[in-house]
Design a protein around this motif. Structure first.
Motif, PDB file in Angstrom:
ATOM      1  N   LYS A  66       0.836  -1.199   0.000  1.00  0.00           N
ATOM      2  CA  LYS A  66       0.000   0.000   0.000  1.00  0.00           C
ATOM      3  C   LYS A  66       0.875   1.255   0.000  1.00  0.00           C
ATOM      4  CE  LYS A  66      -4.196  -1.911   1.689  1.00  0.00           C
ATOM      5  NZ  LYS A  66      -4.757  -1.992   0.387  1.00  0.00           N
ATOM      6  N   PRO A  67       0.328   2.410  -0.364  1.00  0.00           N
ATOM      7  CA  PRO A  67       1.097   3.650  -0.351  1.00  0.00           C
ATOM      8  C   PRO A  67       1.785   3.871   1.009  1.00  0.00           C
ATOM      9  CG  PRO A  67      -0.974   4.016  -1.453  1.00  0.00           C
ATOM     10  CD  PRO A  67      -1.041   2.630  -0.864  1.00  0.00           C
ATOM     11  N   LEU A  68       3.053   4.203   0.945  1.00  0.00           N
ATOM     12  CA  LEU A  68       3.927   4.458   2.097  1.00  0.00           C
ATOM     13  C   LEU A  68       4.182   3.228   2.968  1.00  0.00           C
ATOM     14  CD1 LEU A  68       2.769   8.016   3.148  1.00  0.00           C
ATOM     15  CD2 LEU A  68       4.640   7.356   1.619  1.00  0.00           C
ATOM     16  N   GLU A  69       3.741   2.066   2.527  1.00  0.00           N
ATOM     17  CA  GLU A  69       4.017   0.831   3.264  1.00  0.00           C
ATOM     18  C   GLU A  69       5.384   0.290   2.867  1.00  0.00           C
ATOM     19  OE1 GLU A  69       2.013  -3.559   4.152  1.00  0.00           O
ATOM     20  OE2 GLU A  69       1.234  -2.331   2.517  1.00  0.00           O
ATOM     21  N   ARG A  70       6.027  -0.374   3.812  1.00  0.00           N
ATOM     22  CA  ARG A  70       7.309  -1.028   3.553  1.00  0.00           C
ATOM     23  C   ARG A  70       7.196  -2.484   3.978  1.00  0.00           C
ATOM     24  NH1 ARG A  70       7.574   2.098   7.965  1.00  0.00           N
ATOM     25  NH2 ARG A  70       8.232   1.141   9.910  1.00  0.00           N
ATOM     26  N   ARG A  71       7.956  -3.339   3.316  1.00  0.00           N
ATOM     27  CA  ARG A  71       7.903  -4.762   3.618  1.00  0.00           C
ATOM     28  C   ARG A  71       9.193  -5.425   3.169  1.00  0.00           C
ATOM     29  NH1 ARG A  71       2.650  -8.205   2.526  1.00  0.00           N
ATOM     30  NH2 ARG A  71       1.936  -6.426   3.701  1.00  0.00           N
ATOM     31  N   ILE A  72       9.639  -6.394   3.948  1.00  0.00           N
ATOM     32  CA  ILE A  72      10.792  -7.198   3.535  1.00  0.00           C
ATOM     33  C   ILE A  72      10.271  -8.306   2.632  1.00  0.00           C
ATOM     34  CG2 ILE A  72      12.683  -8.691   4.260  1.00  0.00           C
ATOM     35  CD1 ILE A  72      12.687  -7.143   6.936  1.00  0.00           C
ATOM     36  N   VAL A  73      10.760  -8.322   1.400  1.00  0.00           N
ATOM     37  CA  VAL A  73      10.333  -9.316   0.416  1.00  0.00           C
ATOM     38  C   VAL A  73      11.450 -10.347   0.273  1.00  0.00           C
ATOM     39  CG1 VAL A  73       9.573  -9.694  -1.961  1.00  0.00           C
ATOM     40  CG2 VAL A  73       8.970  -7.558  -0.775  1.00  0.00           C
ATOM     41  N   PRO A  74      11.153 -11.619   0.545  1.00  0.00           N
ATOM     42  CA  PRO A  74      12.179 -12.661   0.431  1.00  0.00           C
ATOM     43  C   PRO A  74      12.534 -12.952  -1.023  1.00  0.00           C
ATOM     44  CG  PRO A  74      10.064 -13.631   1.001  1.00  0.00           C
ATOM     45  CD  PRO A  74       9.862 -12.135   0.980  1.00  0.00           C
ATOM     46  N   THR A  75      13.771 -13.414  -1.215  1.00  0.00           N
ATOM     47  CA  THR A  75      14.241 -13.756  -2.559  1.00  0.00           C
ATOM     48  C   THR A  75      14.506 -15.245  -2.731  1.00  0.00           C
ATOM     49  OG1 THR A  75      16.564 -13.417  -1.977  1.00  0.00           O
ATOM     50  CG2 THR A  75      15.337 -11.495  -2.839  1.00  0.00           C
ATOM     51  N   GLY A  76      14.624 -15.968  -1.616  1.00  0.00           N
ATOM     52  CA  GLY A  76      14.917 -17.397  -1.711  1.00  0.00           C
ATOM     53  C   GLY A  76      16.369 -17.711  -1.993  1.00  0.00           C
ATOM     54  N   ILE A  77      17.246 -16.700  -1.916  1.00  0.00           N
ATOM     55  CA  ILE A  77      18.671 -16.969  -2.152  1.00  0.00           C
ATOM     56  C   ILE A  77      19.485 -16.637  -0.901  1.00  0.00           C
ATOM     57  CG2 ILE A  77      18.528 -16.644  -4.653  1.00  0.00           C
ATOM     58  CD1 ILE A  77      19.970 -13.930  -4.191  1.00  0.00           C
ATOM     59  N   PHE A  78      20.569 -17.387  -0.765  1.00  0.00           N
ATOM     60  CA  PHE A  78      21.523 -17.233   0.324  1.00  0.00           C
ATOM     61  C   PHE A  78      22.898 -17.206  -0.344  1.00  0.00           C
ATOM     62  CE2 PHE A  78      17.766 -19.370   1.647  1.00  0.00           C
ATOM     63  CZ  PHE A  78      17.543 -19.065   2.982  1.00  0.00           C
ATOM     64  N   ILE A  79      23.759 -16.266   0.044  1.00  0.00           N
ATOM     65  CA  ILE A  79      25.058 -16.140  -0.634  1.00  0.00           C
ATOM     66  C   ILE A  79      26.203 -16.164   0.368  1.00  0.00           C
ATOM     67  CG2 ILE A  79      24.115 -14.926  -2.627  1.00  0.00           C
ATOM     68  CD1 ILE A  79      25.107 -12.300  -1.433  1.00  0.00           C
ATOM     69  N   GLU A  80      27.366 -16.550  -0.116  1.00  0.00           N
ATOM     70  CA  GLU A  80      28.596 -16.552   0.668  1.00  0.00           C
ATOM     71  C   GLU A  80      29.631 -15.717  -0.079  1.00  0.00           C
ATOM     72  OE1 GLU A  80      32.010 -19.676   2.165  1.00  0.00           O
ATOM     73  OE2 GLU A  80      29.935 -20.392   2.076  1.00  0.00           O
ATOM     74  N   LEU A  81      29.770 -14.483   0.368  1.00  0.00           N
ATOM     75  CA  LEU A  81      30.713 -13.562  -0.273  1.00  0.00           C
ATOM     76  C   LEU A  81      32.114 -13.739   0.297  1.00  0.00           C
ATOM     77  CD1 LEU A  81      28.484 -10.366  -0.098  1.00  0.00           C
ATOM     78  CD2 LEU A  81      29.092 -11.626  -2.163  1.00  0.00           C
ATOM     79  N   PRO A  82      33.138 -13.510  -0.509  1.00  0.00           N
ATOM     80  CA  PRO A  82      34.500 -13.535   0.016  1.00  0.00           C
ATOM     81  C   PRO A  82      34.742 -12.309   0.901  1.00  0.00           C
ATOM     82  CG  PRO A  82      34.500 -13.417  -2.410  1.00  0.00           C
ATOM     83  CD  PRO A  82      33.092 -13.316  -1.953  1.00  0.00           C
ATOM     84  N   MET A  83      35.629 -12.450   1.872  1.00  0.00           N
ATOM     85  CA  MET A  83      36.010 -11.318   2.714  1.00  0.00           C
ATOM     86  C   MET A  83      36.498 -10.170   1.816  1.00  0.00           C
ATOM     87  SD  MET A  83      35.469 -12.005   5.873  1.00  0.00           S
ATOM     88  CE  MET A  83      36.474 -10.848   6.752  1.00  0.00           C
ATOM     89  N   GLY A  84      36.154  -8.947   2.195  1.00  0.00           N
ATOM     90  CA  GLY A  84      36.558  -7.780   1.413  1.00  0.00           C
ATOM     91  C   GLY A  84      35.540  -7.380   0.360  1.00  0.00           C
ATOM     92  N   PHE A  85      34.414  -8.116   0.311  1.00  0.00           N
ATOM     93  CA  PHE A  85      33.359  -7.797  -0.648  1.00  0.00           C
ATOM     94  C   PHE A  85      32.039  -7.648   0.082  1.00  0.00           C
ATOM     95  CE2 PHE A  85      36.618  -9.517  -3.278  1.00  0.00           C
ATOM     96  CZ  PHE A  85      36.496  -8.829  -4.478  1.00  0.00           C
ATOM     97  N   GLU A  86      31.130  -6.906  -0.519  1.00  0.00           N
ATOM     98  CA  GLU A  86      29.764  -6.764  -0.040  1.00  0.00           C
ATOM     99  C   GLU A  86      28.845  -6.881  -1.241  1.00  0.00           C
ATOM    100  OE1 GLU A  86      28.143  -2.919   0.923  1.00  0.00           O
ATOM    101  OE2 GLU A  86      29.669  -1.894  -0.245  1.00  0.00           O
ATOM    102  N   ALA A  87      27.586  -7.173  -0.967  1.00  0.00           N
ATOM    103  CA  ALA A  87      26.560  -7.107  -2.003  1.00  0.00           C
ATOM    104  C   ALA A  87      25.683  -5.910  -1.650  1.00  0.00           C
ATOM    105  CB  ALA A  87      25.744  -8.391  -2.052  1.00  0.00           C
ATOM    106  N   GLN A  88      25.459  -5.041  -2.612  1.00  0.00           N
ATOM    107  CA  GLN A  88      24.610  -3.861  -2.412  1.00  0.00           C
ATOM    108  C   GLN A  88      23.277  -4.121  -3.099  1.00  0.00           C
ATOM    109  OE1 GLN A  88      26.747  -0.525  -4.018  1.00  0.00           O
ATOM    110  NE2 GLN A  88      28.429  -0.748  -2.576  1.00  0.00           N
ATOM    111  N   VAL A  89      22.190  -3.928  -2.341  1.00  0.00           N
ATOM    112  CA  VAL A  89      20.841  -4.097  -2.888  1.00  0.00           C
ATOM    113  C   VAL A  89      20.295  -2.712  -3.192  1.00  0.00           C
ATOM    114  CG1 VAL A  89      18.525  -4.991  -2.483  1.00  0.00           C
ATOM    115  CG2 VAL A  89      20.526  -6.225  -1.590  1.00  0.00           C
ATOM    116  N   ARG A  90      19.950  -2.492  -4.440  1.00  0.00           N
ATOM    117  CA  ARG A  90      19.527  -1.171  -4.910  1.00  0.00           C
ATOM    118  C   ARG A  90      18.183  -1.260  -5.622  1.00  0.00           C
ATOM    119  NH1 ARG A  90      25.044   1.247  -7.599  1.00  0.00           N
ATOM    120  NH2 ARG A  90      26.378   0.898  -5.794  1.00  0.00           N
TER     121      ARG A  90
END
Length: 144
Positions: A37-61
């Protein structure tokens, strides 16, 4: 770069839509449509789990098309997924429009960028070097 991923959804892995894309699309992994709904926020699952190497991040945009056409954004953009996080990737979507937005299973809801980062080590000092700009901020350099 190879990154370990567990995909518990029925959707394809995040992928680059073009050869020059910086971001990979993330898809909603939901059992039934979700109405944001307008101005509503919600965490939407993606069904994925990741293992990043040290020194890296994943940015969600946000996806630019959803933002421009529907007013849908990622609330904490860019959201950061740290290299030591092993939980499900979730996307905090917000509806900034004045109309309901329906999220369908498999819909591309955000993009993820893998980025290298540095760790800072603070050196405490009594003063900083001078620059032409100095302490001016928040529009101090003008608009034209």
């Amino acid at each position: 770069m190879k990154i370990k991923i567990v995909n518990t959804s029925s959707h394809q892995l995040p992928n680059y839509e073009t050869s020059a894309s910086a971001g990979m699309d993330l898809r909603a992994n939901i059992d039934e449509p979700v109405i944001l709904k307008p101005l509503e926020r919600r965490i939407v699952p993606t069904g994925i789990f990741i293992e990043l190497p040290m020194g890296f991040e994943a940015q969600v945009r946000p996806r630019s098309g959803l933002a421009a056409k529907k007013g849908i954004s990622v609330l904490n953009a860019p959201g950061t997924i740290d290299a030591d996080y092993r939980g499900e990737v979730g996307v905090i979507l917000v509806n900034l429009s004045n109309q309901d937005f329906v999220i369908e299973n498999g819909e591309r809801i955000a993009q993820m960028i893998i980025a290298k980062h540095e760790r800072a080590e603070w050196t405490e000092v009594d003063s900083l070097s001078d620059t032409e700009r100095g302490s001016g901020g928040f529009g101090s350099t003008g608009v034209k």
